[in-house]
Each structure stands twice: as C-alpha cells, then as structure tokens.
Design a protein around this motif. Structure first.
Motif, PDB file in Angstrom:
ATOM      1  N   ARG A 132       0.843  -1.194   0.000  1.00  0.00           N
ATOM      2  CA  ARG A 132       0.000   0.000   0.000  1.00  0.00           C
ATOM      3  C   ARG A 132       0.880   1.247   0.000  1.00  0.00           C
ATOM      4  O   ARG A 132       1.852   1.337   0.746  1.00  0.00           O
ATOM      5  CB  ARG A 132      -0.904   0.020   1.219  1.00  0.00           C
ATOM      6  CG  ARG A 132      -1.800   1.261   1.312  1.00  0.00           C
ATOM      7  CD  ARG A 132      -2.585   1.259   2.606  1.00  0.00           C
ATOM      8  NE  ARG A 132      -3.439   0.084   2.699  1.00  0.00           N
ATOM      9  CZ  ARG A 132      -4.032  -0.327   3.817  1.00  0.00           C
ATOM     10  NH1 ARG A 132      -3.829   0.353   4.938  1.00  0.00           N
ATOM     11  NH2 ARG A 132      -4.787  -1.395   3.821  1.00  0.00           N
ATOM     12  N   LYS A 158      -6.454  -1.893  -5.483  1.00  0.00           N
ATOM     13  CA  LYS A 158      -7.405  -1.120  -4.706  1.00  0.00           C
ATOM     14  C   LYS A 158      -7.012   0.350  -4.751  1.00  0.00           C
ATOM     15  O   LYS A 158      -5.834   0.689  -4.631  1.00  0.00           O
ATOM     16  CB  LYS A 158      -7.438  -1.595  -3.245  1.00  0.00           C
ATOM     17  CG  LYS A 158      -7.940  -3.006  -3.059  1.00  0.00           C
ATOM     18  CD  LYS A 158      -7.945  -3.379  -1.584  1.00  0.00           C
ATOM     19  CE  LYS A 158      -8.392  -4.824  -1.380  1.00  0.00           C
ATOM     20  NZ  LYS A 158      -8.380  -5.209   0.065  1.00  0.00           N
ATOM     21  N   THR A 170     -14.048   4.309  -3.402  1.00  0.00           N
ATOM     22  CA  THR A 170     -13.069   3.217  -3.380  1.00  0.00           C
ATOM     23  C   THR A 170     -13.363   2.280  -4.539  1.00  0.00           C
ATOM     24  O   THR A 170     -14.525   2.035  -4.866  1.00  0.00           O
ATOM     25  CB  THR A 170     -13.126   2.425  -2.063  1.00  0.00           C
ATOM     26  OG1 THR A 170     -14.431   1.835  -1.917  1.00  0.00           O
ATOM     27  CG2 THR A 170     -12.836   3.315  -0.882  1.00  0.00           C
ATOM     28  N   THR A 171     -12.299   1.762  -5.147  1.00  0.00           N
ATOM     29  CA  THR A 171     -12.424   0.841  -6.276  1.00  0.00           C
ATOM     30  C   THR A 171     -11.501  -0.345  -6.045  1.00  0.00           C
ATOM     31  O   THR A 171     -10.339  -0.173  -5.660  1.00  0.00           O
ATOM     32  CB  THR A 171     -12.065   1.531  -7.600  1.00  0.00           C
ATOM     33  OG1 THR A 171     -12.944   2.641  -7.810  1.00  0.00           O
ATOM     34  CG2 THR A 171     -12.203   0.572  -8.763  1.00  0.00           C
ATOM     35  N   ASN A 172     -12.019  -1.543  -6.289  1.00  0.00           N
ATOM     36  CA  ASN A 172     -11.269  -2.773  -6.117  1.00  0.00           C
ATOM     37  C   ASN A 172     -11.395  -3.614  -7.387  1.00  0.00           C
ATOM     38  O   ASN A 172     -12.490  -4.071  -7.719  1.00  0.00           O
ATOM     39  CB  ASN A 172     -11.788  -3.548  -4.902  1.00  0.00           C
ATOM     40  CG  ASN A 172     -10.960  -4.780  -4.607  1.00  0.00           C
ATOM     41  OD1 ASN A 172      -9.934  -5.022  -5.241  1.00  0.00           O
ATOM     42  ND2 ASN A 172     -11.408  -5.591  -3.664  1.00  0.00           N
ATOM     43  N   THR A 188     -16.973  -1.084  -6.807  1.00  0.00           N
ATOM     44  CA  THR A 188     -16.825   0.358  -6.622  1.00  0.00           C
ATOM     45  C   THR A 188     -17.819   0.827  -5.566  1.00  0.00           C
ATOM     46  O   THR A 188     -19.002   0.471  -5.624  1.00  0.00           O
ATOM     47  CB  THR A 188     -17.068   1.121  -7.932  1.00  0.00           C
ATOM     48  OG1 THR A 188     -16.120   0.681  -8.912  1.00  0.00           O
ATOM     49  CG2 THR A 188     -16.904   2.617  -7.728  1.00  0.00           C
TER      50      THR A 188
END
Length: 491
Positions: A132, A158, A170-172, A188
């Motif tokens: 991260r 992510k 947030t997007t994964n 999302t």
C-alpha cells in the motif's frame, strides 16, 4: 466590621472570578521519584502503542458447531449406533485468518495475510501479500497478490480517493485465475456524509456475484441504525438494523435486525458487553426461513476475534429459540458472578497491593511532610478562624479525605481516611473555599492514604451559624458555602 456574603450571593457570583482567589499556601510539588515513575510509565505506554501501530496485527478464529441433534433427533429405530442416548454435537467447519502490517517508508506499507478453512472434512488455505502506498493526503493505492490450494493466483488493485471533504470513492479490481479460466471482478463504492452522524453508500459489484447495493448508516452516541437494499445475482434483499448503546461503564449494546430477500427471511437479535479493558463479549440469535435457528457467540480481544456460530435446528422450534435466548444470559451472569468478577477483583487487588508496596516509603514521607505542613499552619488557621467567627463566616468543623466505606461495600474493606480540617480551613479566604477539578492529594497538608483506590473528600462546615455538609469525589471541584449543602435540622 466586614459582613459575610449571603449564600445566594455566593452562588450567583461569577465562577471564574472566584477561581482568582489567591491561596496563602502553595500546593506541594511532585517529588523527583514521582516524576521519574510517571515518565517511565508514559514511555512504556508509548512503546506499546508504537509497536501496535507498526504491526497492526488482526486475527479471526471461527468455529462452526452443529448442534441440531439437540432438537432434531431421529427416532431410535433410525439410530445407527445402538444405545446412543447422548446428542451428537460436532464441529463441522473452522476458519482461521491472520494479517500483519510492516511499514517500509513514511508512505509505503507491506501487508501479509493468510487464512485456512475447513468444512465437513474438506479444506484449503490461501496467502496474500499487498503493498500500500499513500499517494497524497486525499488518497492511496494498493497492489495485491494471492495464491491458494483451492483457487489459482489472484491479482488485485485497490484505490481510495477523497473527492470532496464529504465524499469519497473506493475501487477494487481483481483477476482470479482458476481451472475454468480468468474470472475478473470489479467493486466500486461511493460514499457521502449526509450529516455529521449519517453516511450514505452506493456500491456496484460486477463479475463475481454481481450486485447493486445502496445503504444509509446513522451512528450517534446512543444508537446505530442501518437500512440497505441490494439487487443482484444470486442474492437480492432488504435489510434494516438498529443498535442501542447504553451509557454505562460496560458499554452494553442491544441490537436487532430484519433481513428479507429471495433466499428467505432472517430475524436477528442480540447484545454485547465489555467484560474487561480489552475484551467485548457478544451473543446473537438468528431465526430464519429456511435457515432455522442459530446462536452466534463472539469474543473480541483487542484486535483478535473469536466467533462461534452454533446451528441449533433447521426448523422454527419455540424450544430452540427459548434456549438460544435464555441459555447465554444464564451462562453469562453465572460466569460473570463466579469467574469474571472475582478474577477482575483479584487482579485489581493485586495491582493495588503492588502499588502500595512500591509506594510505601513514599507514602510515609508524604505523611511526614503533611504533618509538618499542618503544624506550620496552626497559627495561620487560628487567625483565620477568629476572623471568620467575628463575621459568622465559614468555619470548617470537620473534614476527612480518603476511602469511605458504605453499606454496599464488602465486609473486608476498611476505612482509610485522614483528618484534613486544618489544611482546608487554611485555604478559606473571605468566607469562601474553592478547590479545582484535580486530585486533592496534592494540596498542602494532604497526602494519599490509599494509593490506587477511589477517594472522596467529606466536609462538615458552619456558615452563618448553620451546619452544612458535602462529599465530593477526589477529582471533583468543590465550592463552598452553598445553600444545597445545608443540613435540615427541622425534623
């Protein structure tokens, strides 16, 4: 001759102006040993927090129990084992997961996690590694790689971004490799603060279990409310949940929820309570069609979670619902009274005994200093009493400081108080006495007679020829005289 102020005038006088009353005796300063001990304690706590923040360990252990034989037993002619009169309770599934973090730089953090699962004799596991990076004050990104024995490699990305001060997204993205090919997935979430206690979420999930979900969460000091609606494949449902937070020392919470969808309807209710400084115990009963009745017990210990879902029956049996509700309450109160409470009391007494032993010499020294201070105050107190008597002002008749024992106290507890009549009278000026919100042990002529225990200050005083009495906590402010302290002698 000076005239004493009336009680009503004192009550109405500006509080802040009273704080400016000068004391004739300066408060005792802490000794070098006390300062050193306080510094070492704060340093230990800081090191513990730093280690916790650097690794941030999180773990979950889940043990599924099949106890349906308690309520859904077959008839004897269908029993495989002859003479088997005891219900068969089995562990049919388990799950263990753990994760730790390792900061690499001020902006980069490595995350290592793993999990193991087993159900009905079949199981598997996986391990994941993520990196991260905090890109700015508004967002961060994370790359993830995982592998397991049941599924192939997993690659994920992510992203988090604050769009406005009240809105974030947030997007994964994920690619799951398996024997059936590549399975892509995208999730999302768009969130917005509707007010200071309410957040709205809009989630879109595509690929693996595609769905659209919207929810509103309201969290206040006394309650937590959630309403959600999901349309998706294979599950679509509506959910409403409410949790009430009691404002007590144990942080008790009761909750209830209703979930209805294509798979059936589930009603869940339960409660949780803090049982120690780092532990929270909770239990919930789940009643649904076609799931049946289940009891869920959860223990949170710091960042570790222990979860025990117990399946009682596949049918809606009133007996199962009754025992699932009453059973945990009886067990909890029995354990709390026979095990938890005595254990916490023993731990507290052990810590107090350790504090007393380490502070025995210091307490003796402070006692001698307080006695010396009281002897030096005698002449000043005599003059103050003469001045107060001449105008029927404030006279401290008796004052005690320390641990008082009431009717609810245990028989083994003893009174541990000291006489502080002279030190308090020395602080009286112009028929007024003001003590701020701080421990009274630091006042001149005072010392702590019961280290680590709860203390009070009890004062019996005379104002305008009438007796008054008040008792305050050690760190509570005191302001006298007051009309509310007056002792009613009519009866």
């Amino acid at each position: 001759m000076a005239t004493a102020l009336s009680e009503e005038e004192l009550d109405n006088e500006d509080y802040y102006s009273l704080l400016n009353v000068r004391r004739e005796v300066v408060e005792r300063r802490r000794t070098p040993a006390e300062i050193r001990e306080e510094f070492e304690r704060l340093q230990r706590e800081r090191e513990e927090r730093r280690l916790q923040q650097r690794t941030n360990p999180k773990g979950t252990i889940s043990v599924g129990v099949d106890a349906t034989d308690l309520f859904d037993r077959y008839d004897e002619e269908y029993e495989d084992v002859s003479g088997s009169s005891f219900p068969q309770i089995e562990i049919n599934k388990m799950h263990i997961s753990q994760s730790i973090e390792a900061p690499l730089t001020a902006t980069d953090t490595a995350i290592l996690s793993g999990s193991l699962s087993t159900q009905n004799g079949n199981g598997g596991g996986s391990i994941n590694f993520a990196l991260r990076r905090v890109t700015s004050a508004k967002g961060w990104g994370e790359l993830e790689f995982g592998a397991g024995d049941l599924q192939g490699p997993l690659f994920g990305l992510k992203l988090f971004r604050n769009l406005t001060p009240r809105c974030f997204v947030t997007t994964n993205c994920a690619l799951q490799f398996s024997s059936r090919g590549i399975r892509p997935g995208l999730t999302t979430v768009l969130a917005r603060n509707l007010d200071k206690n309410t957040v709205g979420y809009l989630q879109w999930r595509w690929g693996i279990q595609s769905a659209m979900n919207t929810s509103i969460v309201r969290d206040t000091k006394t309650s937590h409310f959630t309403v959600a609606l999901q349309l998706g494949i294979p599950h679509s449902f509506a959910l409403i949940s409410y949790q009430h937070k009691f404002q007590d020392d144990d942080q008790t919470r009761v909750k209830g929820s209703l979930k209805a969808g294509f798979f059936g309807t589930v009603v869940e209710y339960g409660a949780e309570r803090k049982i120690s400084r780092h532990s929270v115990l909770g239990a919930a009963v789940s009643v649904g069609v076609p799931q049946g009745v289940s009891l869920k017990v959860k223990l949170n210990r710091a960042s570790q979670t222990y979860f025990f879902p117990i399946h009682l029956t596949d049918q809606l049996l009133p007996s199962a619902m009754f025992y699932a509700t009453v059973g945990p309450l009886v067990v909890y109160f029995a354990m709390h009274r026979l095990i938890i409470k005595p254990y916490l009391r023993a731990q507290k007494e052990k810590e107090l005994e350790k504090q007393r032993e380490s502070a025995a010499t210091d307490v003796l020294q402070k006692k001698q200093e307080a006695e010396s201070a009281v002897r030096l105050m005698q002449e000043s107190v005599r003059r103050i009493i003469e001045a107060e008597e001449s105008r029927m002002g404030l006279i401290i008749v008796n004052a005690w400081y320390g641990k008082f024992v009431n009717d609810k106290s245990r028989k083994s507890e003893k009174v541990k108080v000291i006489d502080v009549t002279v030190p308090l009278q020395c602080l009286v000026k112009d028929s007024k006495l003001i003590l701020t919100e701080a421990s009274k042990a630091g006042l001149p002529g005072f010392y702590d007679p019961c280290v680590g225990e709860e203390k009070n200050l009890k004062v019996l005083y005379q104002f305008r020829g009438v007796l008054h009495q008040v008792m305050v906590l050690d760190s509570e402010a005191l302001r006298i005289p007051k009309q509310s302290h007056r002792i009613d002698t009519d009866g």
